[in-house]
Design a protein around this motif. Structure first.
Motif, PDB file in Angstrom:
ATOM      1  N   ARG A  31      50.598 -15.648  -1.525  1.00 19.38           N
ATOM      2  CA  ARG A  31      50.508 -16.387  -0.263  1.00 19.38           C
ATOM      3  C   ARG A  31      49.199 -16.117   0.488  1.00 19.38           C
ATOM      4  N   TRP A  32      48.206 -15.614  -0.202  1.00 17.09           N
ATOM      5  CA  TRP A  32      46.936 -15.310   0.464  1.00 17.09           C
ATOM      6  C   TRP A  32      46.296 -16.597   0.984  1.00 17.09           C
ATOM      7  N   PRO A  33      45.861 -16.647   2.252  1.00 16.74           N
ATOM      8  CA  PRO A  33      45.263 -17.862   2.819  1.00 16.74           C
ATOM      9  C   PRO A  33      43.821 -18.052   2.350  1.00 16.74           C
ATOM     10  N   ASP A  34      43.374 -19.302   2.293  1.00 15.86           N
ATOM     11  CA  ASP A  34      42.001 -19.527   1.850  1.00 15.86           C
ATOM     12  C   ASP A  34      40.982 -19.343   2.966  1.00 15.86           C
ATOM     13  N   SER A  35      41.431 -18.935   4.158  1.00 13.66           N
ATOM     14  CA  SER A  35      40.485 -18.642   5.238  1.00 13.66           C
ATOM     15  C   SER A  35      39.688 -17.378   4.938  1.00 13.66           C
ATOM     16  N   SER A  36      40.239 -16.492   4.106  1.00 11.99           N
ATOM     17  CA  SER A  36      39.550 -15.285   3.676  1.00 11.99           C
ATOM     18  C   SER A  36      39.547 -15.231   2.157  1.00 11.99           C
ATOM     19  N   LEU A  37      38.592 -14.484   1.609  1.00 13.48           N
ATOM     20  CA  LEU A  37      38.482 -14.339   0.160  1.00 13.48           C
ATOM     21  C   LEU A  37      38.835 -12.905  -0.211  1.00 13.48           C
ATOM     22  N   LEU A  38      39.851 -12.743  -1.040  1.00 13.14           N
ATOM     23  CA  LEU A  38      40.262 -11.420  -1.499  1.00 13.14           C
ATOM     24  C   LEU A  38      39.574 -11.121  -2.835  1.00 13.14           C
ATOM     25  N   VAL A  39      38.794 -10.043  -2.859  1.00 16.86           N
ATOM     26  CA  VAL A  39      38.080  -9.635  -4.062  1.00 16.86           C
ATOM     27  C   VAL A  39      38.588  -8.263  -4.488  1.00 16.86           C
ATOM     28  N   ALA A  40      39.178  -8.190  -5.660  1.00 17.48           N
ATOM     29  CA  ALA A  40      39.643  -6.909  -6.207  1.00 17.48           C
ATOM     30  C   ALA A  40      38.700  -6.498  -7.337  1.00 17.48           C
ATOM     31  N   ALA A  41      38.364  -5.221  -7.378  1.00 20.79           N
ATOM     32  CA  ALA A  41      37.458  -4.713  -8.408  1.00 20.79           C
ATOM     33  C   ALA A  41      38.122  -3.577  -9.159  1.00 20.79           C
ATOM     34  N   THR A  42      37.960  -3.573 -10.474  1.00 22.12           N
ATOM     35  CA  THR A  42      38.571  -2.515 -11.279  1.00 22.12           C
ATOM     36  C   THR A  42      37.668  -2.134 -12.440  1.00 22.12           C
ATOM     37  N   ASN A  43      37.657  -0.835 -12.754  1.00 22.55           N
ATOM     38  CA  ASN A  43      36.983  -0.348 -13.954  1.00 22.55           C
ATOM     39  C   ASN A  43      37.928  -0.321 -15.148  1.00 22.55           C
ATOM     40  N   HIS A  44      39.222  -0.514 -14.889  1.00 20.33           N
ATOM     41  CA  HIS A  44      40.237  -0.359 -15.940  1.00 20.33           C
ATOM     42  C   HIS A  44      41.234  -1.511 -15.859  1.00 20.33           C
ATOM     43  N   ALA A  45      40.799  -2.703 -16.227  1.00 18.93           N
ATOM     44  CA  ALA A  45      41.669  -3.872 -16.137  1.00 18.93           C
ATOM     45  C   ALA A  45      42.920  -3.720 -16.990  1.00 18.93           C
ATOM     46  N   GLN A  46      42.835  -2.921 -18.048  1.00 20.85           N
ATOM     47  CA  GLN A  46      43.977  -2.753 -18.944  1.00 20.85           C
ATOM     48  C   GLN A  46      45.126  -2.009 -18.264  1.00 20.85           C
ATOM     49  N   LEU A  47      44.852  -1.341 -17.147  1.00 22.50           N
ATOM     50  CA  LEU A  47      45.899  -0.612 -16.433  1.00 22.50           C
ATOM     51  C   LEU A  47      46.658  -1.487 -15.449  1.00 22.50           C
ATOM     52  N   LEU A  48      46.144  -2.692 -15.172  1.00 19.31           N
ATOM     53  CA  LEU A  48      46.780  -3.548 -14.171  1.00 19.31           C
ATOM     54  C   LEU A  48      48.106  -4.094 -14.680  1.00 19.31           C
ATOM     55  N   ASP A  49      49.032  -4.230 -13.764  1.00 15.39           N
ATOM     56  CA  ASP A  49      50.299  -4.877 -14.090  1.00 15.39           C
ATOM     57  C   ASP A  49      50.019  -6.328 -14.495  1.00 15.39           C
ATOM     58  N   ASP A  50      50.653  -6.780 -15.570  1.00 19.25           N
ATOM     59  CA  ASP A  50      50.398  -8.129 -16.069  1.00 19.25           C
ATOM     60  C   ASP A  50      50.676  -9.196 -15.019  1.00 19.25           C
ATOM     61  N   ALA A  51      51.716  -8.992 -14.230  1.00 15.51           N
ATOM     62  CA  ALA A  51      52.074  -9.986 -13.217  1.00 15.51           C
ATOM     63  C   ALA A  51      51.006 -10.082 -12.132  1.00 15.51           C
ATOM     64  N   VAL A  52      50.341  -8.978 -11.835  1.00 13.21           N
ATOM     65  CA  VAL A  52      49.268  -8.995 -10.842  1.00 13.21           C
ATOM     66  C   VAL A  52      48.057  -9.728 -11.388  1.00 13.21           C
ATOM     67  N   ASP A  53      47.676  -9.401 -12.601  1.00 17.07           N
ATOM     68  CA  ASP A  53      46.501 -10.015 -13.231  1.00 17.07           C
ATOM     69  C   ASP A  53      46.622 -11.536 -13.241  1.00 17.07           C
ATOM     70  N   ARG A  54      47.804 -12.044 -13.549  1.00 13.41           N
ATOM     71  CA  ARG A  54      48.007 -13.492 -13.656  1.00 13.41           C
ATOM     72  C   ARG A  54      47.916 -14.207 -12.308  1.00 13.41           C
ATOM     73  N   ARG A  55      48.070 -13.492 -11.234  1.00  3.34           N
ATOM     74  CA  ARG A  55      48.119 -14.148  -9.928  1.00  3.34           C
ATOM     75  C   ARG A  55      46.738 -14.376  -9.301  1.00  3.34           C
ATOM     76  N   PHE A  56      45.692 -13.882  -9.895  1.00  2.00           N
ATOM     77  CA  PHE A  56      44.357 -14.129  -9.358  1.00  2.00           C
ATOM     78  C   PHE A  56      43.884 -15.527  -9.742  1.00  2.00           C
TER      79      PHE A  56
END
Length: 379
Positions: A227-252
């Motif tokens: 539900r993130w609004p497009d009035s702001s831009l959310l930028v997430a940065a990771t050195n270890h993408a393989q550690l991210l929860d699959d459900a989180v990765d798909r939502r970007f």
């Protein structure tokens, strides 16, 4: 009240229901909830609106212009950890991303996000949503945090960076509240929100070593990404993408992978660093770009800063110090050292004795290495 927001208003009477929901959420003083609802109305215009394009633009202007929750970027009213004065975020109202150099594919993706913001009216009239969330992935030092600064600079909004050491508290239940406070603050006005080391917030929920608190944080992030609004831009940065929860990765909305800079990118980084100095047009920059394969932009920046400090303290040129730093950082033996010495001899016309003095070895040793390097080059 945010949980009462509806996903769509496509049913009969959808416009009336949207107005009721807006009044309900607004009356509660939940300004970020109003923004979430308005963003959904932009994506899904309810029946009964005569001109959807104009409606979207009007909502977009209202979201951008209206302050919320009494928060102002840069005014010091930032969220703090419960019971303490520790700020949960850092706000940079004038972010500086000059000098960002990335491989063409990654750079083009960032430019496209900026272009979306500059031409948002056209996209919204056509019913096309803006990129709201971006995941930057790559090893340390390749430019992820700098890319967030560059995006904020180009879009002309503040950069809000999360202090993970403070946000992820050791007290049960506190981390989730901290995350919500940060996200609500970032939604209170147009900005770029940087969540660095994102894998610390959104690790796989099948990791049995994590306590339930960390798994609840993942659930919070899933809801907020949706539900993130497009009035702001959310930028997430990771050195270890393989550690991210699959459900989180798909939502970007987007994922951009950053690579270690190639020779062209290394030369451009060095050119930016050397601008306005004696080394600006020195051929040593080409040599440095050639012999630093595998280094990151952060590595090159440290190399340059060290060389500049020593050139000032010793009264020597930056180019000379760059050469000496390269010599110090290469292996005491091996092909890398031989190739560097050969380049110093052939491209900078340094004698064996000069190279030997710089490297702290005998000149016969340098001569033997040069012959070996030439033989390897010709074979």
């Amino acid at each position: 009240m945010a949980e009462r927001l509806r996903d769509t208003y496509h049913t009969e009477g959808g416009l009336e229901q949207a107005i009721v929901d807006l009044v309900r959420v607004g009356s509660s003083g939940h300004a970020s909830g109003v923004r979430q609802l308005a963003t959904r109305l932009v994506r899904s215009v309810p029946p009964g609106v005569s001109n959807p394009g104009t409606f979207r633009l009007a909502l977009r202007e209202a979201i951008t212009d209206t302050p919320s929750d009494g928060l102002r970027f840069g005014a010091g009213e930032v969220p703090t950890e419960d019971g303490t004065a520790h700020s949960l975020v850092r706000v940079d109202v004038s972010p500086d991303g000059d000098g960002l150099v990335l491989a063409p594919r990654a750079m083009d993706a960032l430019r496209e996000i900026v272009e979306e913001r500059h031409r948002s009216d056209e996209l919204l009239r056509a019913g096309v949503t803006l990129t709201r969330t971006v995941l930057l992935s790559g090893e340390p030092g390749v430019g992820k945090s700098m890319a967030a600064r560059w995006l904020a600079q180009e879009i002309d909004v503040p950069l809000v960076s999360v202090d993970l050491a403070t946000v992820v508290s050791s007290f049960l239940g506190t981390s989730g509240r901290n995350i919500r406070s940060v996200l609500d603050y970032a939604k209170s006005g147009s900005c770029v929100l940087l969540l660095d080391e994102f894998d610390a917030l959104a690790k796989r929920r099948d990791d049995d070593t994590d306590i339930g608190e960390l798994k609840r944080i993942v659930n919070v992030m899933l809801l907020e990404l949706d539900r993130w609004p497009d009035s702001s831009l959310l930028v997430a940065a990771t050195n270890h993408a393989q550690l991210l929860d699959d459900a989180v990765d798909r939502r970007f909305d987007r994922r951009i992978d950053f690579m270690v800079p190639g020779r062209t990118e290394r030369r451009a980084i060095l050119e930016h660093l050397a601008a306005g100095t004696q080394a600006e047009d020195d051929p040593v920059l080409d040599l440095v770009a050639d012999v630093t394969s595998g280094t990151t932009g952060s590595d090159l920046n440290r190399l340059w800063e060290t060389a500049m400090r020593r050139s000032i303290l010793d009264g020597t040129s930056p180019a000379e110090q760059l050469i000496q730093e390269l010599a110090r950082r290469t292996f005491s033996r091996g092909q890398e050292r031989d190739q560097l010495w050969l380049a110093l001899s052939e491209r900078l016309n340094m004698s064996s004795r000069q190279i030997a003095e710089m490297a702290g070895v005998s000149h016969p040793t340098v001569g033997a290495c040069l012959r070996r390097a030439k033989k390897a080059e010709d074979s």
